[in-house]
Design an enzyme around this catalytic site. Structure first.
Site, mmCIF file in Angstrom:
data_model
loop_
_atom_site.group_PDB
_atom_site.id
_atom_site.type_symbol
_atom_site.label_atom_id
_atom_site.label_comp_id
_atom_site.label_asym_id
_atom_site.label_seq_id
_atom_site.Cartn_x
_atom_site.Cartn_y
_atom_site.Cartn_z
ATOM 1 N N LYS A 113 3.285 -0.716 -8.253
ATOM 2 C CA LYS A 113 3.249 -1.759 -7.218
ATOM 3 C C LYS A 113 3.310 -3.175 -7.794
ATOM 4 O O LYS A 113 3.888 -4.073 -7.176
ATOM 5 C CB LYS A 113 2.030 -1.565 -6.321
ATOM 6 C CG LYS A 113 2.124 -0.278 -5.503
ATOM 7 C CD LYS A 113 0.961 -0.084 -4.563
ATOM 8 C CE LYS A 113 1.093 1.263 -3.841
ATOM 9 N NZ LYS A 113 0.035 1.446 -2.839
ATOM 10 N N ASP A 132 0.395 -1.677 2.943
ATOM 11 C CA ASP A 132 -0.807 -0.885 2.673
ATOM 12 C C ASP A 132 -2.000 -1.338 3.512
ATOM 13 O O ASP A 132 -2.718 -0.524 4.094
ATOM 14 C CB ASP A 132 -1.183 -0.968 1.188
ATOM 15 C CG ASP A 132 -0.388 -0.007 0.323
ATOM 16 O OD1 ASP A 132 0.113 1.005 0.849
ATOM 17 O OD2 ASP A 132 -0.264 -0.274 -0.889
#
Length: 272
Positions: A67, A103
């Site tokens: 990420k 997220d």
């Protein structure tokens, strides 16, 4: 390549339910697309993405441990991705790769289905990696009384707390320095579950009625869910709901339609 292609990229990736989720979303919304899992070498995330872009892929979900690298690779960033410093959704555009982070939206959406209200709660968040960075701003936006980040490396947790201190009451420290104080909600954002482990935690952290939420998920209870049950948590959940909700946000970015998540979660839950 007759259909639009998408992929989730990670290392490891064999456990991922993302292909099932997006296949169900596509079926539900009548979208003509293919979504697959791609294992990227730990030292060649950018090369993997570039090869897939050259092959005509339209977008990517990004999972552990890439990420931060996705954030660096993106040519443009949404405000929430820039704030998070981490990217879990890449979209191929005319201007290159756009990075976003869904997220936090996914986590908050699933937590709002659980018994513990986020507003006014004392929250303990475990970990300080890309997954945790991605959820801090949305969690703080819900108005917790306190959010404490605990990580094996205390300095990383403290740096994260400083980065987000303008958004709410957030602090950071080491796992080993956790005092025995009560929390209404403990969220595991570490990758320990990939090896069926849980961070070392003292007993007595859970307030009456408190819940434990693991951002990881599995076909059987995760190590952290088992820890929460053993500690007498009022409720425990794994991260399947978060996974489905964040995937729905990514699907909407790519396809312009937000699918319904409840039937997908029902289809994916293991039958007892």
């Amino acid at each position: 390549m007759p259909m639009d292609h998408y992929a989730v990229i990670g290392h490891p990736i064999g456990h991922s339910k993302s292909p099932q989720i997006h296949t169900l979303f596509a079926r539900q919304t009548g979208q003509d697309m293919v979504y697959e899992a791609v294992l990227a070498p730990e030292d060649d995330f950018s090369g993997t993405v570039r090869r897939l872009v050259d092959a005509g892929y339209r977008g990517f979900s990004v999972t552990v441990p890439f990420k931060h690298e996705a954030f660096e690779l993106a040519d443009t960033l949404t405000d929430r991705a820039r704030r998070a410093g981490a990217v879990n959704t890449l979209t191929v555009t005319a201007d290159g790769l756009n990075g976003d982070n869904t997220d936090g939206l996914g986590l908050v959406a699933d937590l709002k289905r659980q018994p513990t209200p986020l507003a006014g709660s004392r929250i303990l968040l475990l970990g300080a990696g890309g997954a945790v960075r991605g959820v801090l701003a949305p969690l703080l936006a819900e108005g917790p009384a306190r959010l404490h980040i605990a990580n094996r490396t205390a300095a990383k947790a403290q740096a994260l707390a400083r980065d987000f201190a303008d958004l709410g009451p957030v602090s950071g420290g080491g796992l080993g320095a956790l005092a025995v104080e009560s929390y209404d909600l403990i969220i595991n954002g570490t990758a320990a579950g990939l090896s069926d482990e849980t961070p070392p935690l003292p007993a007595g952290l859970l307030a009456p009625g408190a819940g434990c939420y693991d951002m990881m998920y599995g076909d059987t209870p995760t190590a952290f869910v088992r820890w929460g049950n053993a500690q007498g948590a009022a409720w425990t959940r794994d991260g399947l709901g978060m996974l489905v909700e964040q995937a729905a946000e990514a699907f909407a970015i790519w396809r312009g339609q937000r699918p319904r998540t409840a039937p997908v979660m029902e289809a994916l839950r293991p039958r007892s």
